[in-house]
Structure formats: C-alpha cells, structure tokens
Scaffold this motif. Structure first.
Motif, PDB file in Angstrom:
ATOM      1  N   GLY A 321      38.684  37.460  54.178  1.00 27.76           N
ATOM      2  CA  GLY A 321      37.464  37.045  53.787  1.00 27.76           C
ATOM      3  C   GLY A 321      36.598  38.327  53.111  1.00 27.76           C
ATOM      4  N   PRO A 322      36.043  38.029  52.101  1.00 25.28           N
ATOM      5  CA  PRO A 322      35.497  39.250  51.236  1.00 25.28           C
ATOM      6  C   PRO A 322      34.531  40.190  52.120  1.00 25.28           C
ATOM      7  CG  PRO A 322      35.244  37.265  50.058  1.00 25.28           C
ATOM      8  CD  PRO A 322      35.747  36.816  51.354  1.00 25.28           C
ATOM      9  N   LEU A 323      33.608  39.688  53.100  1.00 21.15           N
ATOM     10  CA  LEU A 323      32.706  40.704  53.692  1.00 21.15           C
ATOM     11  C   LEU A 323      33.307  41.189  55.018  1.00 21.15           C
ATOM     12  CD1 LEU A 323      29.395  38.315  53.630  1.00 21.15           C
ATOM     13  CD2 LEU A 323      30.076  40.259  52.129  1.00 21.15           C
ATOM     14  N   LYS A 324      34.587  40.982  55.079  1.00 20.13           N
ATOM     15  CA  LYS A 324      35.308  41.600  56.386  1.00 20.13           C
ATOM     16  C   LYS A 324      36.371  42.447  55.788  1.00 20.13           C
ATOM     17  CE  LYS A 324      34.734  37.578  59.688  1.00 20.13           C
ATOM     18  NZ  LYS A 324      35.419  36.677  60.551  1.00 20.13           N
ATOM     19  N   CYS A 325      36.465  42.603  54.282  1.00 22.27           N
ATOM     20  CA  CYS A 325      37.357  43.454  53.766  1.00 22.27           C
ATOM     21  C   CYS A 325      36.653  44.822  53.602  1.00 22.27           C
ATOM     22  CB  CYS A 325      38.019  42.942  52.662  1.00 22.27           C
ATOM     23  SG  CYS A 325      39.309  43.874  51.963  1.00 22.27           S
ATOM     24  N   ARG A 326      36.779  45.723  54.210  1.00 20.13           N
ATOM     25  CA  ARG A 326      36.318  46.950  54.091  1.00 20.13           C
ATOM     26  C   ARG A 326      36.906  47.874  52.861  1.00 20.13           C
ATOM     27  NH1 ARG A 326      35.017  48.968  60.205  1.00 20.13           N
ATOM     28  NH2 ARG A 326      33.111  47.923  60.595  1.00 20.13           N
ATOM     29  N   LEU A 327      36.094  48.834  52.264  1.00 15.31           N
ATOM     30  CA  LEU A 327      36.871  49.402  51.381  1.00 15.31           C
ATOM     31  C   LEU A 327      36.707  50.800  51.500  1.00 15.31           C
ATOM     32  CD1 LEU A 327      35.165  47.165  48.449  1.00 15.31           C
ATOM     33  CD2 LEU A 327      37.348  47.002  49.230  1.00 15.31           C
ATOM     34  N   GLY A 328      37.453  51.888  50.485  1.00 21.24           N
ATOM     35  CA  GLY A 328      37.317  53.325  50.710  1.00 21.24           C
ATOM     36  C   GLY A 328      36.593  53.704  49.535  1.00 21.24           C
ATOM     37  N   ARG A 329      35.425  54.085  49.279  1.00 23.56           N
ATOM     38  CA  ARG A 329      34.751  54.617  48.312  1.00 23.56           C
ATOM     39  C   ARG A 329      35.101  54.183  46.811  1.00 23.56           C
ATOM     40  NH1 ARG A 329      34.417  59.522  46.832  1.00 23.56           N
ATOM     41  NH2 ARG A 329      31.997  59.674  46.592  1.00 23.56           N
ATOM     42  N   PRO A 330      34.982  52.792  46.596  1.00 23.50           N
ATOM     43  CA  PRO A 330      35.432  52.201  45.565  1.00 23.50           C
ATOM     44  C   PRO A 330      34.573  52.925  44.176  1.00 23.50           C
ATOM     45  CG  PRO A 330      33.977  50.921  46.384  1.00 23.50           C
ATOM     46  CD  PRO A 330      34.355  51.804  47.364  1.00 23.50           C
ATOM     47  N   HIS A 331      35.563  53.095  43.135  1.00 24.88           N
ATOM     48  CA  HIS A 331      34.966  53.555  41.901  1.00 24.88           C
ATOM     49  C   HIS A 331      34.896  52.407  40.587  1.00 24.88           C
ATOM     50  CE1 HIS A 331      35.204  57.260  43.965  1.00 24.88           C
ATOM     51  NE2 HIS A 331      34.371  58.046  43.017  1.00 24.88           N
ATOM     52  N   GLY A 332      36.093  51.997  40.376  1.00 23.38           N
ATOM     53  CA  GLY A 332      36.050  51.287  39.226  1.00 23.38           C
ATOM     54  C   GLY A 332      35.740  49.528  39.341  1.00 23.38           C
ATOM     55  N   ILE A 333      35.612  48.949  38.331  1.00 20.45           N
ATOM     56  CA  ILE A 333      35.409  47.656  38.664  1.00 20.45           C
ATOM     57  C   ILE A 333      35.508  46.861  37.374  1.00 20.45           C
ATOM     58  CG2 ILE A 333      32.996  47.722  38.451  1.00 20.45           C
ATOM     59  CD1 ILE A 333      32.653  45.529  40.621  1.00 20.45           C
ATOM     60  N   CYS A 334      35.856  45.693  37.389  1.00 19.26           N
ATOM     61  CA  CYS A 334      36.000  44.878  36.109  1.00 19.26           C
ATOM     62  C   CYS A 334      36.047  43.329  36.322  1.00 19.26           C
ATOM     63  CB  CYS A 334      37.265  44.874  34.914  1.00 19.26           C
ATOM     64  SG  CYS A 334      38.672  44.489  35.754  1.00 19.26           S
ATOM     65  N   VAL A 335      35.476  42.627  35.620  1.00 18.92           N
ATOM     66  CA  VAL A 335      35.667  40.882  35.906  1.00 18.92           C
ATOM     67  C   VAL A 335      36.227  40.266  34.731  1.00 18.92           C
ATOM     68  CG1 VAL A 335      34.113  39.163  36.299  1.00 18.92           C
ATOM     69  CG2 VAL A 335      33.339  41.228  36.742  1.00 18.92           C
ATOM     70  N   ASP A 336      37.345  39.353  34.855  1.00 20.34           N
ATOM     71  CA  ASP A 336      38.069  38.836  34.147  1.00 20.34           C
ATOM     72  C   ASP A 336      37.210  37.374  33.421  1.00 20.34           C
ATOM     73  OD1 ASP A 336      38.325  36.439  36.003  1.00 20.34           O
ATOM     74  OD2 ASP A 336      40.450  37.169  36.329  1.00 20.34           O
ATOM     75  N   ALA A 337      37.815  36.767  32.643  1.00 15.45           N
ATOM     76  CA  ALA A 337      37.113  35.588  31.867  1.00 15.45           C
ATOM     77  C   ALA A 337      36.849  34.419  32.824  1.00 15.45           C
ATOM     78  CB  ALA A 337      38.203  35.112  30.733  1.00 15.45           C
ATOM     79  N   VAL A 338      37.520  34.331  34.083  1.00 18.73           N
ATOM     80  CA  VAL A 338      36.997  33.268  34.823  1.00 18.73           C
ATOM     81  C   VAL A 338      36.210  33.911  36.044  1.00 18.73           C
ATOM     82  CG1 VAL A 338      38.966  31.783  34.177  1.00 18.73           C
ATOM     83  CG2 VAL A 338      39.129  33.544  36.016  1.00 18.73           C
ATOM     84  N   GLY A 339      35.563  35.101  35.899  1.00 19.32           N
ATOM     85  CA  GLY A 339      35.055  35.537  37.331  1.00 19.32           C
ATOM     86  C   GLY A 339      35.572  36.206  38.305  1.00 19.32           C
ATOM     87  N   ASN A 340      36.981  36.583  38.209  1.00 17.20           N
ATOM     88  CA  ASN A 340      37.309  37.275  39.267  1.00 17.20           C
ATOM     89  C   ASN A 340      37.240  38.758  39.182  1.00 17.20           C
ATOM     90  OD1 ASN A 340      39.049  34.976  40.655  1.00 17.20           O
ATOM     91  ND2 ASN A 340      40.398  35.180  38.990  1.00 17.20           N
ATOM     92  N   VAL A 341      37.198  39.513  40.191  1.00 20.26           N
ATOM     93  CA  VAL A 341      36.456  40.844  40.361  1.00 20.26           C
ATOM     94  C   VAL A 341      37.575  41.644  40.617  1.00 20.26           C
ATOM     95  CG1 VAL A 341      34.773  42.418  40.977  1.00 20.26           C
ATOM     96  CG2 VAL A 341      34.115  39.965  40.600  1.00 20.26           C
TER      97      VAL A 341
END
Length: 357
Positions: A321-341
């Motif tokens: 579940g996305p809102l239950k998945c904690r992260l640790g100081r994320p920096h980079g991000i990209c989105v593919d052609a179908v919208g996956n992040v």
C-alpha cells in the motif's frame, strides 16, 4: 443494471489494487555488489537520480558507490555502465566503466542516446557517447566556484551542481545550487551562461522575467517536452514553471515554509525540501519531498498537492500500500510512459516503483 454495477465495481477494485509499491533494486545494504545479477539481490548505495533511457531500461545514480547502473527491462539484471566504484575524477577520453566518478546525482539522455550526468562533488557534467561508450566532461573544471559565463562550458566553474535537463533544442540546463543559479550550456557551441538566478537567496516573484530573478536553492529540473521547465526549490520549498517561449517564471506550489500535509491546494501547501521532480504525460508533476520522506504530486487539473507514497515519517516500507510504505529521504524520481513512478529511496538503499498500471 445489476451486471453493469458489478462490472464498474470490478474495474474500480482492479484500479485500486494496481496502485502499489514494489522494490525493483537493492537489498537495503549500502554496498556495491550484484553486478550481472538480479537488481533486487544487488547492493545499491544511496540511489539518487533515476531515469528511463531510450532503450526503456532504468538507469540509477549511486552516490555512495560513485557509479551509474542499468536495470534491463526484460531480464531485470543490473550492470554498471559508468564508474569503477572508487571515488575520484579520471578517465576522460576512455571507456566510461574505467572512469572514476565522485557522487553522480542525476542522469539524463539526449535524443540520440548520449548519456549525461552530474557529479556534484567534482562540480562537473559528463557525457557518455552512445556509439563509442567514451566519457568526456562537457561542463565544469572540477573546481567549485562561479565563473565562465559566455565562455566554454568546460572552463566554467560550477558549485555543487545537482540536476540537469534538456529542452527541445537540447540545450543543457544545470541546477548550480551552490551559486543559486540555473546555468545553460549550448551543446552545439559549447558555450555556457547564467539562465536564471542572481546568486541571492531571495523569494522568487511570480510572473517575473526569468532573466535576473533570484532563486533560493534551485535543486531539480524537468522539461515538459514542449516549452516549459519545472523547477523545484529546496530551500525555497516551492515548485515553479518556467515558460521558455515567454521567458517568465510562474509559481505553482508551496508557501515557501517548510512543512507537510497529505493533501492541500497547491499554493497553500507546505513542502519539505523537494529534491527531485518529474512530469507525467498527463501534466501531473511528481516530486520527491525529501525531508518529509514522501512522494507527492501536483495535479494539473485540480491544482492540488497530494501524497502518493509515504506518510510523512521516515522508514523502510513495507512494499504494498503506497501510503503505508515509508521512505528514507528520497531524492530521485521519474515517470515512465504509462505512469509508473520510480523512486530513488536513498537512505533505504533501494529503488522502488509506484505501480499505477
């Protein structure tokens, strides 16, 4: 009517189930290991910039390991394509895998497949030729500072460059964060100039000319494929759009104050040190809100800021579940052609994907 209702319910349920977080690289250990094997069983160290290349592979910058690696889209295998794993500054004119790098932060590609990346601690931008695999420096001298406008980019000093992107004419834009400027290098002539920023840490006025406007911590850039750049200001805690046709800059999100809320009107939302930004095909703007340990999105239609991964607290997952998945100081991000992040979950030493389709 009953069958139609069931069909709609199934479609909604399927859509909700599709939104989940999956780890695609890294074991959670800050180590350099696993080349040639599955990305999920490899050690990746402090991943920052991530991007989908022209071959549809996922490329990632590892700050701790001083390398750039590639995840094959078919096999899921991980290989090093630049850097030896040893910190340094060497190798220009030779093969990229024999070159020493120093904290590569972000990676991008030109239309012909050439790979460009920023080395923050070397204060340079380098290029790997798509045909030969040869590495070269295209901007910066290796010494931190500010100089060289209107001269050759390779003789100009940068100060802790972080993010790069290209416009439709393949001009190279560099977030020169230590100088509070965006620099622009013409790849055809090799010349560099200040595109925006005065060196002052002041608030950026909405609608102003981009020439001579102050920028407080220009940290991340992305190009919309048309005529606009999206800019994230880390210290300024805001998102702006730069209209390249009009030469103006426009406030999109953030009050300038540091903070976090799950959802809010964009201009009333507090951001928390954004350090990565990516534009989806529908115009939504995803960004790594680093200090709140979340991935948030600016919705183009509603002008709202929403959280899509994390809950505002530092942690390591769990996947699902996305809102239950904690992260640790994320920096980079990209989105593919179908919208996956895709997310450089930096201090968890993993790359994660928000699967939306």
């Amino acid at each position: 009517m009953h069958r139609q209702f069931i069909l709609i319910l199934l479609l909604l349920t399927s859509s909700l189930q599709a939104a989940e977080v999956i780890s695609v690289a890294g074991t959670g250990q800050n180590e350099y290991s696993g080349d040639g094997g599955p990305a999920t069983k490899a050690g990746v160290g402090n991943p920052f910039g991530v991007v989908i290349g022209p071959d549809e592979a996922l490329y990632l910058c590892e700050v701790s390991n001083h390398v750039i690696r590639r995840i094959d889209p078919e096999s899921g295998l991980l290989t090093t394509i630049a850097g030896t794993g040893e910190k340094g500054f060497s190798g220009d004119g030779g093969t990229a895998t024999n070159a020493k790098l120093n904290e590569p932060y972000e990676v991008r590609f030109t239309q012909n497949g050439d790979m460009y990346f920023v080395e923050m601690m070397n204060a340079i931008v380098r290029k790997v030729d798509a045909k030969t695999g040869t590495i070269s420096t295209v901007a910066g001298t290796g010494e931190h500072g500010f100089s060289g406008d209107h001269g050759p980019a390779t003789k100009a000093k940068l100060n802790r460059p972080h993010s790069i992107t290209f416009d439709a004419d393949e001009n190279l834009y560099i977030c020169d964060i230590g100088n509070h400027r965006i620099r622009r290098a013409n790849l055809k002539t090799g010349q560099i100039e200040t595109f925006a920023g005065t060196g002052e840490k002041l608030k950026t006025p909405n609608g102003a000319s981009v020439n001579g406007v102050p920028l407080n911590g220009p940290r991340a850039l992305d190009f919309d494929g048309k005529h606009s750049l999206i800019l994230a200001l880390r210290e300024g805690n805001a998102l702006y759009r730069i209209d390249l046709n009009q030469g103006t800059i426009h406030h999109l999100a953030g009050t300038g104050q540091k903070g976090y809320s799950q959802s809010a009107p964009a201009k009333q939302a507090k951001l928390s040190g954004p350090k990565g930004v990516a534009i989806a095909t529908n115009g939504d703007i995803y960004f790594a809100d680093t200090e709140s340990h979340t991935i948030r999105v600016y919705r183009a239609k509603t002008k709202m800021i929403e959280t899509v991964v994390g809950d505002g607290k530092k942690g390591d997952g769990p996947d699902g579940g996305p809102l239950k998945c904690r992260l640790g100081r994320p920096h980079g991000i990209c989105v593919d052609a179908v919208g996956n992040v895709y997310i450089g979950d930096s201090e968890n030493h993993k790359v994660r994907m928000l699967q939306t389709h």
